[in-house]
Motif scaffolding. Structure first.
Motif, mmCIF file in Angstrom:
data_model
loop_
_atom_site.group_PDB
_atom_site.id
_atom_site.type_symbol
_atom_site.label_atom_id
_atom_site.label_comp_id
_atom_site.label_asym_id
_atom_site.label_seq_id
_atom_site.Cartn_x
_atom_site.Cartn_y
_atom_site.Cartn_z
ATOM 1 N N ILE A 168 -14.201 -3.068 -8.449
ATOM 2 C CA ILE A 168 -14.073 -3.690 -9.770
ATOM 3 C C ILE A 168 -12.815 -3.118 -10.429
ATOM 4 C CG2 ILE A 168 -15.099 -3.969 -12.061
ATOM 5 C CD1 ILE A 168 -17.823 -3.760 -10.772
ATOM 6 N N PRO A 169 -11.875 -3.964 -10.853
ATOM 7 C CA PRO A 169 -10.660 -3.445 -11.498
ATOM 8 C C PRO A 169 -10.983 -2.794 -12.850
ATOM 9 C CG PRO A 169 -10.359 -5.707 -10.747
ATOM 10 C CD PRO A 169 -11.814 -5.419 -10.650
ATOM 11 N N VAL A 170 -10.309 -1.702 -13.143
ATOM 12 C CA VAL A 170 -10.454 -1.027 -14.428
ATOM 13 C C VAL A 170 -9.468 -1.593 -15.441
ATOM 14 C CG1 VAL A 170 -10.316 1.201 -15.616
ATOM 15 C CG2 VAL A 170 -11.300 1.066 -13.317
ATOM 16 N N VAL A 171 -8.240 -1.860 -15.007
ATOM 17 C CA VAL A 171 -7.205 -2.438 -15.862
ATOM 18 C C VAL A 171 -6.718 -3.732 -15.228
ATOM 19 C CG1 VAL A 171 -6.487 -0.224 -16.839
ATOM 20 C CG2 VAL A 171 -5.451 -1.034 -14.708
ATOM 21 N N ASP A 172 -6.058 -4.535 -16.021
ATOM 22 C CA ASP A 172 -5.561 -5.826 -15.555
ATOM 23 C C ASP A 172 -4.250 -5.619 -14.819
ATOM 24 O OD1 ASP A 172 -5.144 -8.467 -15.077
ATOM 25 O OD2 ASP A 172 -4.610 -8.995 -17.139
ATOM 26 N N VAL A 173 -4.317 -5.666 -13.471
ATOM 27 C CA VAL A 173 -3.131 -5.525 -12.625
ATOM 28 C C VAL A 173 -3.065 -6.764 -11.739
ATOM 29 C CG1 VAL A 173 -1.976 -4.148 -10.858
ATOM 30 C CG2 VAL A 173 -3.310 -3.018 -12.659
ATOM 31 N N GLN A 174 -2.037 -7.586 -11.943
ATOM 32 C CA GLN A 174 -1.948 -8.849 -11.237
ATOM 33 C C GLN A 174 -1.637 -8.664 -9.752
ATOM 34 O OE1 GLN A 174 -2.822 -11.680 -12.594
ATOM 35 N NE2 GLN A 174 -3.170 -10.718 -14.588
ATOM 36 N N ASP A 175 -0.815 -7.691 -9.417
ATOM 37 C CA ASP A 175 -0.380 -7.511 -8.029
ATOM 38 C C ASP A 175 -1.137 -6.382 -7.334
ATOM 39 O OD1 ASP A 175 0.691 -5.532 -9.593
ATOM 40 O OD2 ASP A 175 2.636 -5.508 -8.597
ATOM 41 N N LEU A 176 -2.415 -6.183 -7.703
ATOM 42 C CA LEU A 176 -3.210 -5.113 -7.099
ATOM 43 C C LEU A 176 -3.441 -5.425 -5.620
ATOM 44 C CD1 LEU A 176 -4.831 -2.483 -7.569
ATOM 45 C CD2 LEU A 176 -6.813 -3.925 -8.052
ATOM 46 N N SER A 177 -3.151 -4.448 -4.769
ATOM 47 C CA SER A 177 -3.305 -4.604 -3.318
ATOM 48 C C SER A 177 -4.001 -3.381 -2.748
ATOM 49 C CB SER A 177 -1.944 -4.784 -2.636
ATOM 50 O OG SER A 177 -1.267 -5.920 -3.146
ATOM 51 N N LEU A 178 -4.714 -3.593 -1.643
ATOM 52 C CA LEU A 178 -5.412 -2.505 -0.962
ATOM 53 C C LEU A 178 -4.799 -2.300 0.413
ATOM 54 C CD1 LEU A 178 -7.705 -0.442 -0.546
ATOM 55 C CD2 LEU A 178 -9.150 -2.340 0.230
ATOM 56 N N TYR A 179 -4.487 -1.027 0.716
ATOM 57 C CA TYR A 179 -4.004 -0.618 2.035
ATOM 58 C C TYR A 179 -4.964 0.440 2.577
ATOM 59 C CZ TYR A 179 0.350 -2.774 0.392
ATOM 60 O OH TYR A 179 1.285 -3.640 -0.124
ATOM 61 N N TYR A 180 -5.011 0.555 3.884
ATOM 62 C CA TYR A 180 -5.853 1.580 4.489
ATOM 63 C C TYR A 180 -5.079 2.311 5.580
ATOM 64 C CZ TYR A 180 -6.622 -1.396 8.607
ATOM 65 O OH TYR A 180 -6.446 -2.153 9.736
ATOM 66 N N TRP A 181 -5.555 3.528 5.867
ATOM 67 C CA TRP A 181 -4.882 4.359 6.864
ATOM 68 C C TRP A 181 -5.922 5.192 7.600
ATOM 69 C CZ3 TRP A 181 -3.887 9.926 6.575
ATOM 70 C CH2 TRP A 181 -3.091 10.404 7.628
ATOM 71 N N LEU A 182 -5.856 5.157 8.926
ATOM 72 C CA LEU A 182 -6.685 6.003 9.774
ATOM 73 C C LEU A 182 -5.843 7.174 10.254
ATOM 74 C CD1 LEU A 182 -8.428 3.200 11.871
ATOM 75 C CD2 LEU A 182 -9.330 4.404 9.877
ATOM 76 N N PRO A 183 -6.329 8.427 10.149
ATOM 77 C CA PRO A 183 -5.497 9.600 10.449
ATOM 78 C C PRO A 183 -4.858 9.585 11.828
ATOM 79 C CG PRO A 183 -7.481 10.282 9.304
ATOM 80 C CD PRO A 183 -7.638 8.821 9.602
ATOM 81 N N ARG A 184 -5.491 8.941 12.798
ATOM 82 C CA ARG A 184 -4.890 8.966 14.138
ATOM 83 C C ARG A 184 -3.814 7.886 14.293
ATOM 84 N NH1 ARG A 184 -9.513 6.762 18.305
ATOM 85 N NH2 ARG A 184 -9.385 4.543 17.791
ATOM 86 N N ASP A 185 -3.673 7.006 13.313
ATOM 87 C CA ASP A 185 -2.612 6.000 13.338
ATOM 88 C C ASP A 185 -1.412 6.484 12.531
ATOM 89 O OD1 ASP A 185 -4.288 4.427 14.825
ATOM 90 O OD2 ASP A 185 -5.020 3.278 13.099
ATOM 91 N N GLU A 186 -0.273 5.953 12.839
ATOM 92 C CA GLU A 186 0.949 6.337 12.146
ATOM 93 C C GLU A 186 1.248 5.426 10.960
ATOM 94 O OE1 GLU A 186 2.695 9.003 12.619
ATOM 95 O OE2 GLU A 186 1.475 9.663 14.306
ATOM 96 N N SER A 187 0.832 4.197 11.027
ATOM 97 C CA SER A 187 1.223 3.224 10.010
ATOM 98 C C SER A 187 0.077 2.948 9.050
ATOM 99 C CB SER A 187 1.673 1.921 10.669
ATOM 100 O OG SER A 187 0.612 1.366 11.426
ATOM 101 N N ILE A 188 0.459 2.544 7.840
ATOM 102 C CA ILE A 188 -0.490 2.119 6.818
ATOM 103 C C ILE A 188 -0.589 0.595 6.881
ATOM 104 C CG2 ILE A 188 -0.963 2.063 4.355
ATOM 105 C CD1 ILE A 188 0.601 4.645 4.086
ATOM 106 N N LYS A 189 -1.809 0.088 6.913
ATOM 107 C CA LYS A 189 -2.024 -1.342 7.083
ATOM 108 C C LYS A 189 -2.583 -1.936 5.803
ATOM 109 C CE LYS A 189 -3.006 -0.601 11.983
ATOM 110 N NZ LYS A 189 -3.989 -0.756 13.086
ATOM 111 N N LYS A 190 -2.256 -3.195 5.584
ATOM 112 C CA LYS A 190 -2.722 -3.891 4.393
ATOM 113 C C LYS A 190 -3.995 -4.655 4.687
ATOM 114 C CE LYS A 190 -1.249 -7.050 0.716
ATOM 115 N NZ LYS A 190 -0.150 -7.880 0.182
ATOM 116 N N CYS A 191 -4.896 -4.605 3.745
ATOM 117 C CA CYS A 191 -6.135 -5.363 3.839
ATOM 118 C C CYS A 191 -5.938 -6.662 3.074
ATOM 119 C CB CYS A 191 -7.304 -4.556 3.262
ATOM 120 S SG CYS A 191 -8.896 -5.399 3.332
ATOM 121 N N LYS A 192 -6.028 -7.779 3.773
ATOM 122 C CA LYS A 192 -5.791 -9.069 3.137
ATOM 123 C C LYS A 192 -6.996 -9.470 2.292
ATOM 124 C CE LYS A 192 -2.705 -10.709 6.769
ATOM 125 N NZ LYS A 192 -2.446 -11.775 7.756
ATOM 126 N N PRO A 193 -6.782 -9.918 1.059
ATOM 127 C CA PRO A 193 -7.910 -10.301 0.182
ATOM 128 C C PRO A 193 -8.688 -11.472 0.755
ATOM 129 C CG PRO A 193 -5.884 -10.040 -1.068
ATOM 130 C CD PRO A 193 -5.491 -10.029 0.378
#
Length: 409
Positions: A145-170
């Motif tokens: 649930i958003p706390v503030v109004d952010v239009q371009d809010l995006s979620l990324y995730y990272w697994l420690p054994r991976d090198e890159s950060i990946k985006k989670c598509k809405p």
């Protein structure tokens, strides 16, 4: 007696030596110039310098305490290193307090140093709240649930054994904000990190969260329960549509069964349960699949309630007989009286009056006391003389023809 005093003196001497030796132990100096830098949004690099006034023959190591807030007195994670720095995979959503302590390895009469602390402020804005996760078959459903109004809010995730950060598509089909992570590495990951990034009041703001392993958020489909009678027993069978990702020992089946006002909960490893059948009871049952603590955490929703049999009270028939039979008898009696009154002329017909002959016989046979004394008391019955018309005239059958009188001329 002398031996007793000798033993007492030896004990006192040993205790005094211990206290004197303890007073000579001194603390090591703390590390110097503790600094940090964020290599990635999730990885913090710490460096420090060797303590001053440390003998060359004294070897030391360092303990790093990480507090997940700016208060250094709460709970913490520890890590011991031999070098003058380390890397930490941490989140910054609540700020950090990091302490480094010098530990002796072969330093005589030297103890641990006082901690050197550094505080890291949290982000200026908290972007989301009430985060929740659900894992199933290499997919992680994330909602927030958003706390503030952010239009371009995006979620990324990272697994420690991976090198890159990946985006989670809405996922636009979700009622609340959320997305679904598709990654084959989720099942074996020990930790997962999330990055929420957006622009607030013209400034880029990011929040990072460190979460448990994905298998601690297992969400199973609601099972289906069936009940069958086998001989004198009832067989309860739970059928799940997604119980093939992990081994069978990872699933527990919690049966909740009620019969004859008795409730029982039975946890089982097997999906089947047998109970002795009581024909006088009605059975109601549910089942819930629990993901075992040995494999992770999670559960399914309870199944729909399934019923079998009917409630039959052994005293019910006797009670009904005592109540219903008198009612039936009373009802039948009332109906009989009503019908009897309505059809009394048919059931009890009227007897017709006797003819004149019988009446005359009865009258003539009545004797008065005077008649009983007279010699004519035994007279025969004399019937009454019937009146018969003696004058009978017959009319001709010819039709009446009027005669014309001769007129006088």
């Amino acid at each position: 007696m002398c031996r007793f005093w000798d033993l007492t003196l030896m004990i006192c001497f040993s205790v005094s030596v211990m206290f004197v030796g303890g007073d000579n132990i001194s603390e090591l100096p703390p590390p110097k110039n503790l600094t940090f830098i964020w290599e990635t949004p999730f990885r913090l690099s710490l460096t420090w310098e060797k303590p001053e006034d440390l003998d060359h023959s004294c070897r030391v190591n360092y303990t790093v305490h990480v507090h997940y807030s700016q208060d250094c007195s709460g709970k913490y994670d520890s890590k011991r290193v031999q070098t003058l720095g380390c890397k930490l995979d941490v989140s910054n959503v609540n700020g950090l307090c990091i302490s480094v302590i010098t530990n002796p390895e072969n330093c005589e009469k030297r103890g641990n140093s006082q901690p050197t602390n550094i505080s890291i402020a949290p982000p200026s804005v908290r972007l989301v709240k009430n985060r929740s996760n659900e894992y199933s078959h290499s997919k992680m459903k994330c909602t927030w649930i958003p706390v503030v109004d952010v239009q371009d809010l995006s979620l990324y995730y990272w697994l420690p054994r991976d090198e890159s950060i990946k985006k989670c598509k809405p996922d636009e089909t979700m009622k609340t904000r959320g997305c679904i992570i598709h990654d084959e590495s989720l099942k074996d990951a020990m930790n997962i990190f999330y990055l929420f990034n957006g622009t607030y009041n013209g400034t880029s703001v990011s929040n990072t969260f460190k979460d448990k392993r994905p298998v601690d958020y297992v969400k199973l489909n609601k099972p289906q329960l069936t009940i069958h009678k086998v001989g004198q027993k009832l067989l309860f069978q739970a059928n799940g549509s997604d119980l093939d990702e992990f081994s069978k020992k990872c699933y527990m089946y919690h049966y909740t069964i009620s019969n004859c006002n008795k409730n029982e909960t039975t946890p089982l490893i097997n999906s089947q349960l047998e109970v002795q059948y009581d024909p006088a009871c009605k059975y109601r049952a549910r089942v819930q699949v629990i993901f075992s603590n040995n494999c992770g955490e999670g559960s399914s929703d309870p199944s729909d309630e399934v019923e079998y049999g009917e409630d039959n009270d052994p005293k019910l028939l006797a009670l009904l007989a005592v109540i219903i039979i008198p009612l039936i008898v009373s009802f039948c009696l009332v109906v009989s009286l009503v019908l009897l009154r309505r059809h009394k002329d048919i059931i009890f017909p009227k007897i017709p009056e006797p003819s004149l002959l019988f009446k005359d016989m009865l009258i003539n046979n009545i004797r008065t006391p005077e008649e009983l004394q007279s010699p004519a008391a035994g007279r025969l019955y004399i019937p009454l003389e019937e009146v018969v018309e003696s004058r009978i005239s017959l009319e001709p059958d010819t039709p009446f023809v009027p005669t014309m009188k001769n007129e006088v001329k």
